[in-house]
Design an enzyme around this catalytic site. Structure first.
Site, PDB file in Angstrom:
ATOM      1  N   ALA A 134       7.347  -5.311   5.287  1.00 62.10           N
ATOM      2  CA  ALA A 134       7.473  -5.546   6.609  1.00 62.10           C
ATOM      3  C   ALA A 134       5.486  -6.018   7.216  1.00 62.10           C
ATOM      4  O   ALA A 134       4.891  -6.196   6.407  1.00 62.10           O
ATOM      5  CB  ALA A 134       7.630  -4.238   8.260  1.00 62.10           C
ATOM      6  N   PHE A 166       1.981   7.308  12.390  1.00 64.38           N
ATOM      7  CA  PHE A 166       0.573   7.487  12.713  1.00 64.38           C
ATOM      8  C   PHE A 166      -0.506   6.471  11.745  1.00 64.38           C
ATOM      9  O   PHE A 166      -0.395   5.912  10.988  1.00 64.38           O
ATOM     10  CB  PHE A 166      -0.217   8.955  13.547  1.00 64.38           C
ATOM     11  N   ASP A 202      -6.085  -1.866  22.391  1.00 62.66           N
ATOM     12  CA  ASP A 202      -6.220  -0.167  21.760  1.00 62.66           C
ATOM     13  C   ASP A 202      -6.509   0.683  22.312  1.00 62.66           C
ATOM     14  O   ASP A 202      -7.334   0.766  23.717  1.00 62.66           O
ATOM     15  CB  ASP A 202      -8.117  -0.003  21.345  1.00 62.66           C
ATOM     16  N   ARG A 240     -11.340  -3.633  21.090  1.00 64.08           N
ATOM     17  CA  ARG A 240     -10.568  -4.392  20.678  1.00 64.08           C
ATOM     18  C   ARG A 240      -9.600  -4.462  21.939  1.00 64.08           C
ATOM     19  O   ARG A 240      -8.700  -3.151  22.120  1.00 64.08           O
ATOM     20  CB  ARG A 240      -9.760  -4.263  19.627  1.00 64.08           C
ATOM     21  N   TYR A 256       4.466  -6.860  16.981  1.00 62.69           N
ATOM     22  CA  TYR A 256       5.231  -5.624  15.690  1.00 62.69           C
ATOM     23  C   TYR A 256       5.786  -4.255  16.427  1.00 62.69           C
ATOM     24  O   TYR A 256       6.654  -4.336  15.703  1.00 62.69           O
ATOM     25  CB  TYR A 256       2.830  -5.021  14.919  1.00 62.69           C
ATOM     26  N   TYR A 301       0.189  -1.206   0.201  1.00 63.82           N
ATOM     27  CA  TYR A 301       0.248   0.129   0.118  1.00 63.82           C
ATOM     28  C   TYR A 301       0.788   1.333   0.165  1.00 63.82           C
ATOM     29  O   TYR A 301       0.569   1.719  -0.861  1.00 63.82           O
ATOM     30  CB  TYR A 301      -1.278   0.061   1.294  1.00 63.82           C
ATOM     31  N   ASN A 308      10.328 -12.133  10.085  1.00 62.67           N
ATOM     32  CA  ASN A 308      10.390 -11.266   8.667  1.00 62.67           C
ATOM     33  C   ASN A 308      10.941  -9.907   8.957  1.00 62.67           C
ATOM     34  O   ASN A 308      11.895  -9.379   8.569  1.00 62.67           O
ATOM     35  CB  ASN A 308       8.736 -11.772   8.630  1.00 62.67           C
TER      36      ASN A 308
END
Ligand code: UDP
Length: 328
Positions: A75, A169, A285, A282, A141, A11, A92
């Site tokens: 990544a 962000f 968060d 979630r 992550y 992306y 990875n």
């Protein structure tokens, strides 16, 4: 001289490739297509298909191309997946960085712009978050990206590789004509998921919790347009080419919007009613993440330009014309 774009079919990488071409640079791409899309890379860009952890492939690229600098986007980047498969993320992401820096040092390439993340901060003590805020990632992550930052620091000192680390962000939006955009499988990000409702692909958007200590109870994030992000990378490249020192900059608008505000903005942009369900929080968060991007202003002369209406409008232009992403 070439600019090596690692993850140039993803992306953010693919938007940078287009922008490099537009200003007359020569991007070359390496991508393993685990999450990237071949149609996202213009056909006149040299594409090396394979994994960054393959030293022979990196040697071939650095030998064939005169690589002036590297933009590193490759990544694994799903927070939830990283909690379930931390070793995949460390293998990875950190493995790719080690192989890349080894190849750069072997071939004498001394400039790198690296995509890091606000996830290196974890739950902040206060907002806006500046670059010297505590670094306490709450998932593998973010931990992997922080490790990559630290590796760059020490390797840079030893071998003279200068770096600009950009801590993003919430990036969103698309190339303004809607010809490329976001296509994650599975999609987990808020704006593409909201827009799936007016596209008829889901009946409603689920808000992950409305009992946070924020004015409307939903989480606040700092949304940044992908074209502004691209602009920051080009400025970072110019900074390094001009002999600038290694630095770390946050990239954000410096303004926060709640999940409900984003849904309302998407309703205005699309002209359609967007149904909402409220679900559970979630895990992981934080209530509020907003950047201080002052340092990027001072060092790179950068400032985010696009507001949320423009960001959502560009995303809408992409998703409306490509309802199945690059498979459309
Ligand atoms: N979010 C939500 N519903 C969704 C997806 C996301 O309410 O279906 C919320 C999420 O809890 C967060 C914000 O939207 O507060 C942005 O989430 P996203 O996954 O886009 O980015 P993140 O902040 O995790 O990097």
């Amino acid at each position: 001289m070439a600019i090596l774009v690692c993850g140039g079919a993803g992306y953010i990488g693919s938007h940078n490739v287009r922008a490099l071409l537009a200003r007359g640079e020569k991007p070359v791409v390496i991508d393993n297509f685990l999450t990237g899309h071949k149609p996202a890379v213009p056909t006149d860009v040299r594409l090396y298909e394979g994994d960054m952890r393959d030293p022979a492939l990196l040697d071939a690229i650095f030998s064939e191309q005169h690589v002036d600098a590297v933009l590193h986007f490759a990544a694994s980047s799903l927070v939830g997946e990283s909690m379930a498969q931390p070793l995949k993320y460390f293998q990875n992401n950190i493995g790719g960085m080690l192989a890349l820096l080894e190849a750069m040092s072997r071939h004498g390439t001394d400039k790198i712009v690296f995509s890091s993340t606000a996830a290196v901060y974890g739950e902040p003590d206060s907002v806006p978050i500046s670059e010297d805020a505590p670094l306490r990632p709450t998932n593998p992550y973010g931990e992997s990206k922080l490790a990559m930052e630290r590796i760059m620091h020490w390797v840079g000192q030893a071998y003279g590789i200068r770096s600009v680390i950009l801590r993003y962000f919430n990036v969103a939006g698309a190339w303004p004509d809607g010809s490329i955009g976001e296509d994650h499988r599975p999609e987990t990000h808020l704006i593409p998921l909201i827009l799936q409702v007016p596209l008829g692909k889901r009946p409603a958007i689920t808000i992950f919790g409305d009992d946070y200590p924020t004015p409307d109870g939903t989480c606040i994030r700092d949304y940044l347009g992908v074209m502004d992000l691209v602009d920051a990378h080009l400025r970072a490249l110019d900074h390094l080419r001009g002999g600038g020192e290694s630095t770390i900059c946050n990239l954000g608008n410096g303004e926060g919007f709640s999940v409900r505000q984003m849904v309302e903005a998407a309703q205005r942009v699309t002209g359609q009613n967007i149904a909402v369900n409220v679900g559970a929080r979630r895990p992981g968060d934080p209530a509020r993440l907003v950047a201080s991007a002052e340092r990027a202003g001072h060092i790179l002369g950068w400032r985010a330009q696009a507001g949320i209406a423009e960001i959502i409008a560009s995303a809408w232009a992409w998703h409306r014309t490509h309802p199945n992403g690059f498979a459309s």
